[in-house]
Write a protein that holds these residues in place. Sequence first.
Motif, mmCIF file in Angstrom:
data_model
loop_
_atom_site.group_PDB
_atom_site.id
_atom_site.type_symbol
_atom_site.label_atom_id
_atom_site.label_comp_id
_atom_site.label_asym_id
_atom_site.label_seq_id
_atom_site.Cartn_x
_atom_site.Cartn_y
_atom_site.Cartn_z
ATOM 1 N N LYS A 188 130.287 -24.741 -78.474
ATOM 2 C CA LYS A 188 130.747 -23.397 -78.831
ATOM 3 C C LYS A 188 131.542 -22.758 -77.698
ATOM 4 N N ASP A 189 131.215 -23.095 -76.461
ATOM 5 C CA ASP A 189 131.980 -22.551 -75.336
ATOM 6 C C ASP A 189 133.378 -23.151 -75.287
ATOM 7 N N ARG A 190 133.465 -24.454 -75.537
ATOM 8 C CA ARG A 190 134.787 -25.106 -75.554
ATOM 9 C C ARG A 190 135.616 -24.590 -76.726
ATOM 10 N N ASP A 191 134.957 -24.369 -77.867
ATOM 11 C CA ASP A 191 135.659 -23.822 -79.028
ATOM 12 C C ASP A 191 136.171 -22.407 -78.736
ATOM 13 N N SER A 192 135.378 -21.640 -78.004
ATOM 14 C CA SER A 192 135.801 -20.283 -77.644
ATOM 15 C C SER A 192 137.021 -20.323 -76.733
ATOM 16 N N ALA A 193 137.044 -21.285 -75.814
ATOM 17 C CA ALA A 193 138.200 -21.440 -74.926
ATOM 18 C C ALA A 193 139.443 -21.784 -75.736
ATOM 19 N N ARG A 194 139.282 -22.648 -76.715
ATOM 20 C CA ARG A 194 140.403 -23.025 -77.576
ATOM 21 C C ARG A 194 140.902 -21.807 -78.367
ATOM 22 N N GLU A 195 139.980 -21.043 -78.923
ATOM 23 C CA GLU A 195 140.358 -19.873 -79.724
ATOM 24 C C GLU A 195 141.069 -18.821 -78.874
ATOM 25 N N LEU A 196 140.640 -18.695 -77.620
ATOM 26 C CA LEU A 196 141.279 -17.746 -76.714
ATOM 27 C C LEU A 196 142.753 -18.100 -76.521
ATOM 28 N N HIS A 197 143.048 -19.380 -76.381
ATOM 29 C CA HIS A 197 144.426 -19.816 -76.194
ATOM 30 C C HIS A 197 145.254 -19.622 -77.474
ATOM 31 N N ALA A 198 144.595 -19.683 -78.607
ATOM 32 C CA ALA A 198 145.308 -19.549 -79.891
ATOM 33 C C ALA A 198 145.525 -18.098 -80.289
ATOM 34 N N ALA A 199 144.855 -17.175 -79.619
ATOM 35 C CA ALA A 199 144.904 -15.765 -80.008
ATOM 36 C C ALA A 199 146.309 -15.189 -79.878
ATOM 37 N N LYS A 200 146.664 -14.352 -80.807
ATOM 38 C CA LYS A 200 147.965 -13.681 -80.802
ATOM 39 C C LYS A 200 147.993 -12.586 -79.739
ATOM 40 N N ASN A 201 149.160 -12.402 -79.139
ATOM 41 C CA ASN A 201 149.373 -11.315 -78.189
ATOM 42 C C ASN A 201 150.053 -10.176 -78.935
ATOM 43 N N ASP A 202 149.324 -9.086 -79.127
ATOM 44 C CA ASP A 202 149.869 -7.969 -79.903
ATOM 45 C C ASP A 202 151.153 -7.412 -79.291
ATOM 46 N N ALA A 203 151.262 -7.486 -77.952
ATOM 47 C CA ALA A 203 152.465 -6.955 -77.293
ATOM 48 C C ALA A 203 153.675 -7.830 -77.553
ATOM 49 N N HIS A 204 153.441 -9.130 -77.785
ATOM 50 C CA HIS A 204 154.532 -10.071 -78.052
ATOM 51 C C HIS A 204 154.131 -10.957 -79.230
ATOM 52 N N PRO A 205 154.138 -10.425 -80.430
ATOM 53 C CA PRO A 205 153.637 -11.156 -81.598
ATOM 54 C C PRO A 205 154.426 -12.423 -81.936
ATOM 55 N N ASP A 206 155.650 -12.540 -81.394
ATOM 56 C CA ASP A 206 156.454 -13.725 -81.693
ATOM 57 C C ASP A 206 156.143 -14.907 -80.778
ATOM 58 N N ASP A 207 155.357 -14.672 -79.747
ATOM 59 C CA ASP A 207 154.994 -15.764 -78.847
ATOM 60 C C ASP A 207 154.150 -16.797 -79.583
ATOM 61 N N GLU A 208 154.444 -18.072 -79.338
ATOM 62 C CA GLU A 208 153.640 -19.132 -79.934
ATOM 63 C C GLU A 208 152.281 -19.193 -79.245
ATOM 64 N N PRO A 209 151.235 -19.670 -79.947
ATOM 65 C CA PRO A 209 149.936 -19.855 -79.296
ATOM 66 C C PRO A 209 150.063 -20.849 -78.145
ATOM 67 N N LEU A 210 149.201 -20.718 -77.161
ATOM 68 C CA LEU A 210 149.208 -21.638 -76.032
ATOM 69 C C LEU A 210 148.519 -22.936 -76.430
ATOM 70 N N PRO A 211 149.171 -24.079 -76.275
ATOM 71 C CA PRO A 211 148.519 -25.345 -76.609
ATOM 72 C C PRO A 211 147.270 -25.573 -75.758
ATOM 73 N N PHE A 212 146.253 -26.128 -76.390
ATOM 74 C CA PHE A 212 144.975 -26.410 -75.734
ATOM 75 C C PHE A 212 144.620 -27.854 -76.069
ATOM 76 N N ILE A 213 144.594 -28.698 -75.065
ATOM 77 C CA ILE A 213 144.339 -30.122 -75.280
ATOM 78 C C ILE A 213 142.986 -30.475 -74.670
ATOM 79 N N GLU A 214 142.038 -30.806 -75.545
ATOM 80 C CA GLU A 214 140.708 -31.185 -75.077
ATOM 81 C C GLU A 214 140.680 -32.688 -74.812
ATOM 82 N N VAL A 215 140.283 -33.055 -73.588
ATOM 83 C CA VAL A 215 140.191 -34.464 -73.199
ATOM 84 C C VAL A 215 138.721 -34.776 -72.934
ATOM 85 N N TYR A 216 138.149 -35.590 -73.806
ATOM 86 C CA TYR A 216 136.743 -35.977 -73.663
ATOM 87 C C TYR A 216 136.678 -37.272 -72.855
ATOM 88 N N VAL A 217 136.130 -37.172 -71.653
ATOM 89 C CA VAL A 217 135.953 -38.353 -70.815
ATOM 90 C C VAL A 217 134.572 -38.913 -71.142
#
Length: 218
Positions: free
Chosen positions: A109-138
């Motif tokens: 759930k913590d990793r999912d929260s980190a992913r969701e944070l990167h995907a969140a829209k920026n109200d000040a710049h709504p046209d900005d694309e979400p930030l890619p989040f790449i999870e690497v499981y070692v």
Amino acid sequence: MATNITWHPSLSRSERQTNRKQRGFTIWFTGLSASGKSTIATALEQHLLHLGLAAYRLDGDNVRFGLNKDLGFSEKDRNENIRRIAEVAKLFADSATIAITSFISPYRKDRDSARELHAAKNDAHPDDEPLPFIEVYVDIPLAEAEKRDPKGLYKKAREGKIPEFTGISAPYEEPENAEITIKSAEKSVEEAVQEIVDYLNSKGLLRLSSSDGRGLEY
């Protein structure tokens, strides 16, 4: 929570990326202690820097010497540790830097929260694309991680000297949909780095088209 604060708008994400000539995103390494996360993450950071890209690695132990030195290893403190790191990684990524994090981050759930944070829209710049989040499981078998045990932590955990140690007396929840899974007992560091770079290239993350149409290739 403070209520007497106001959000100050700044440059858009696309402006930063165009001017720095690269995309910002986060590569989030997760896995057991001694899985090889930090070793692979360090080699990846070095490789990206050699390509002329701005990248910065946030390491689980190193961050606890400063930003998170007030946190222990209870579940609550682990949650807060990852929450803070997710926020910092997002800031790096938003600045058009490649953020690389190497943390056990045992709770899904913590990793999912980190992913969701990167995907969140920026109200000040709504046209900005979400930030890619790449999870690497070692991924490494616990027995192999214990065999490596470079810091002697598993031995201490088995002796009861370290409470709440991930994989022994505290849980590790494996990712269900990681973008990349690396079996570090079967691959060299160089092979792992190449796999990650191949993935980034396949997603176009190491290429940015400049405003005059020229393609920047790495």
